[in-house]
Write an enzyme that holds these catalytic residues in place. Structure first.
Site, PDB file in Angstrom:
ATOM      1  N   MET A  77       0.816  -1.204   0.000  1.00 38.99           N
ATOM      2  CA  MET A  77       0.000   0.000   0.000  1.00 38.99           C
ATOM      3  C   MET A  77       0.861   1.272   0.000  1.00 38.99           C
ATOM      4  O   MET A  77       2.076   1.215   0.142  1.00 38.99           O
ATOM      5  CB  MET A  77      -0.920  -0.005   1.226  1.00 38.99           C
ATOM      6  CG  MET A  77      -1.902  -1.158   1.259  1.00 38.99           C
ATOM      7  SD  MET A  77      -2.885  -1.217   2.769  1.00 38.99           S
ATOM      8  CE  MET A  77      -3.867   0.276   2.620  1.00 38.99           C
ATOM      9  N   HIS A  78       0.189   2.400  -0.179  1.00 38.54           N
ATOM     10  CA  HIS A  78       0.727   3.749   0.063  1.00 38.54           C
ATOM     11  C   HIS A  78       1.715   4.251  -0.985  1.00 38.54           C
ATOM     12  O   HIS A  78       2.160   5.391  -0.898  1.00 38.54           O
ATOM     13  CB  HIS A  78       1.388   3.844   1.442  1.00 38.54           C
ATOM     14  CG  HIS A  78       0.614   3.249   2.563  1.00 38.54           C
ATOM     15  ND1 HIS A  78      -0.695   3.582   2.833  1.00 38.54           N
ATOM     16  CD2 HIS A  78       0.960   2.320   3.500  1.00 38.54           C
ATOM     17  CE1 HIS A  78      -1.122   2.896   3.883  1.00 38.54           C
ATOM     18  NE2 HIS A  78      -0.148   2.114   4.296  1.00 38.54           N
ATOM     19  N   ASP A 232      -2.514  -5.100   0.651  1.00 41.03           N
ATOM     20  CA  ASP A 232      -1.931  -6.386   1.064  1.00 41.03           C
ATOM     21  C   ASP A 232      -2.551  -6.957   2.330  1.00 41.03           C
ATOM     22  O   ASP A 232      -2.854  -8.156   2.386  1.00 41.03           O
ATOM     23  CB  ASP A 232      -0.411  -6.291   1.175  1.00 41.03           C
ATOM     24  CG  ASP A 232       0.073  -5.114   2.024  1.00 41.03           C
ATOM     25  OD1 ASP A 232      -0.761  -4.380   2.607  1.00 41.03           O
ATOM     26  OD2 ASP A 232       1.296  -4.913   2.085  1.00 41.03           O
TER      27      ASP A 232
END
Length: 477
Positions: A77-78, A232
């Site tokens: 992520m991110h 995830d």
């Protein structure tokens, strides 16, 4: 059949499952991370393209994929993947563990609108502060940016040609109204952006596009649908069967995660609990995060010159906590302190403290950090009555006994098999292709359970109080 693709930091994994969710084929492709400066962590999206072509070709070589009807996606992520108006990548993707934008994150977090709308602290690892760093430090790149994609969503763009994101991953950008499950126009405007820069949104179990015909022909695959997928941890929860209120998992990996599924939105940013959308409709999840779990034991291994296995191989039956305390803040801490400056500590060392006693203290310290996460989630009304134990550390029965007793709930160890993010992605592909609901995300068979030791529970509770007092005493030093 259904394929799950999990884009991890160190590898891309693909699995193929059938209608009975049996794994028919799997393949992993290694990835590398570039760290040009302190705090930087980047990957070139072109490496993801090569990896997915290799993985899909390997899956087809292992098994006939004529019956393939759906692909699901999972990913770290991110990350900030910036594309121009022609869909060309403008710079390497800044990953989740890239912390160069700490100043930008602090400025955003100081504006109450971000916590109020997203339900989360703005951490340096989130997407919004990374893009703000680009705006300030690479203005020529920012000026050309037409679309901002999360890592797995760039993989989707490569597979389908569609700009699409889903709720669980988008909730970690700091531009998302997590309760409304939609982009926040207000937060985007505060960052000089608009919806035009964002991909459209679908639920993780919905159809997001179709595999490009040219790519399908190149790989010898049917032009099947591609599901929304999940970030995830949300995808791992789908793989572990953690989708309904009251279900949870405890991940004892390099870092630690206490994950709980919720039937409603329960934000509490002050305690650094992550409150995100889940990858299935009408569901949210919370996470308490520990930055060093098995990593703390690996640190002790390097310090003593003994392997982690040697340090923990002869601990015997569970005992009351040692007087020595270990605070596992080797690289700062997330939940509940959100303290990037704090560092690890050993307290109450004496002549009798040997490597084995230190190992017990490290395992207990990590367990108390999980107990802190339990309390933070509990403050929002989330009660965990049992959890699935996953991750490399879950191979240690002694550590699971410690964790169960410190946290006060049983831990179930699944039988061997695939039940992580790749399976979760494949299940989301199955939902999108067939119209099935979250009911197909079943929990894996349990090999054994570790129950709290009721007789030792008071001693662990007392040690947890000392652990919390130790943090309060040292945080200003």
């Amino acid at each position: 059949m259904y394929i799950g693709l999990d884009l991890g930091t160190s590898s891309l994994k693909a699995i193929l499952i059938d209608d009975d969710q049996r794994v028919l084929a799997e393949h992993s492709v290694a990835l590398t991370v570039e760290r040009l400066h302190d705090g930087w962590s980047e990957q070139n999206p072109e490496s993801w393209e090569k990896a997915v072509r290799e993985a899909l070709a390997a899956i087809r070589a292992q098994h006939d994929c004529t019956g393939l009807t759906g692909i699901g996606l999972s990913g770290h992520m991110h990350g900030a993947t910036l594309l121009d108006k022609d869909g060309t990548v403008l710079r390497p993707c800044m990953l989740w563990n890239d912390t160069r934008s700490h100043a930008e994150a602090a400025e955003m977090d100081a504006d109450p609108a971000f916590r109020e709308i997203t339900g989360n602290i703005v951490f340096p690892g989130f997407t919004a502060p990374k893009v703000e760093w680009v705006r300030r430090n690479e203005p020529e790149i920012f000026a050309k940016t037409a679309k901002i994609l999360l890592p797995k969503d760039y993989l989707r763009f490569y597979l389908t040609g569609e700009y699409v994101a889903e709720m669980s991953d988008a909730a970690g950008t700091a531009w998302f109204d997590t309760g409304a499950r939609d982009w926040s126009d207000r937060l985007l405007a505060l960052c000089g952006l608009s919806r035009e820069s964002m991909p459209r949104l679908v639920e993780g179990s919905a159809v997001s596009g179709t595999l490009r015909g040219d790519l399908a022909a190149e790989l010898g695959l049917p032009a099947c649908i591609v599901a929304g997928g999940g970030g995830d941890n949300a995808a791992a929860a789908i793989g572990a069967g953690v989708v309904r209120e009251g279900e949870a998992f405890l991940s004892l990996g390099t870092s630690g995660v206490l994950f709980a599924a919720n039937d409603r939105y329960r934000p509490d940013p002050a305690t650094a609990v992550h409150a995100f959308c889940h990858a299935v409709p009408g569901t949210w999840h919370q996470m308490g995060v520990i930055l060093a779990a098995t990593d703390a034991l690996n640190w002790l291994s390097r310090l003593t010159g003994q392997s982690a296995a040697a340090l923990t191989s002869d601990l015997g039956a569970l005992r009351a906590p040692v007087h020595t305390l270990f605070l596992p803040y080797l690289g700062g801490e997330r939940t509940p302190h959100n303290d990037a400056a704090i560092r690890g500590q050993f307290l109450h060392l004496d002549h009798a403290t040997d490597a084995q006693a230190a190992a017990r203290a490290v395992m207990e310290g990590v367990a108390f950090a999980f107990a802190d996460c339990r309390d933070a989630l509990g403050a929002t009304g989330t009660t965990i009555t049992r959890a699935l134990a996953i991750g490399g550390g879950a191979r240690s029965g002694y550590w699971l006994d410690v964790l169960a007793t410190a946290c006060g709930f049983p831990l179930d160890v699944p039988e061997q098999g695939e039940f992580g993010a790749a399976l979760g992605a494949a299940r989301l592909g199955m939902m999108a292709a067939t119209g099935a609901g979250p009911a197909i995300a079943t929990a894996p068979p349990v090999a054994r359970s570790h129950d709290p030791d009721i007789a030792l529970a008071p001693a662990f509770a007392e040690a947890h109080q000392r652990y919390k007092a130790a943090y309060a005493a040292i945080k200003t030093l």
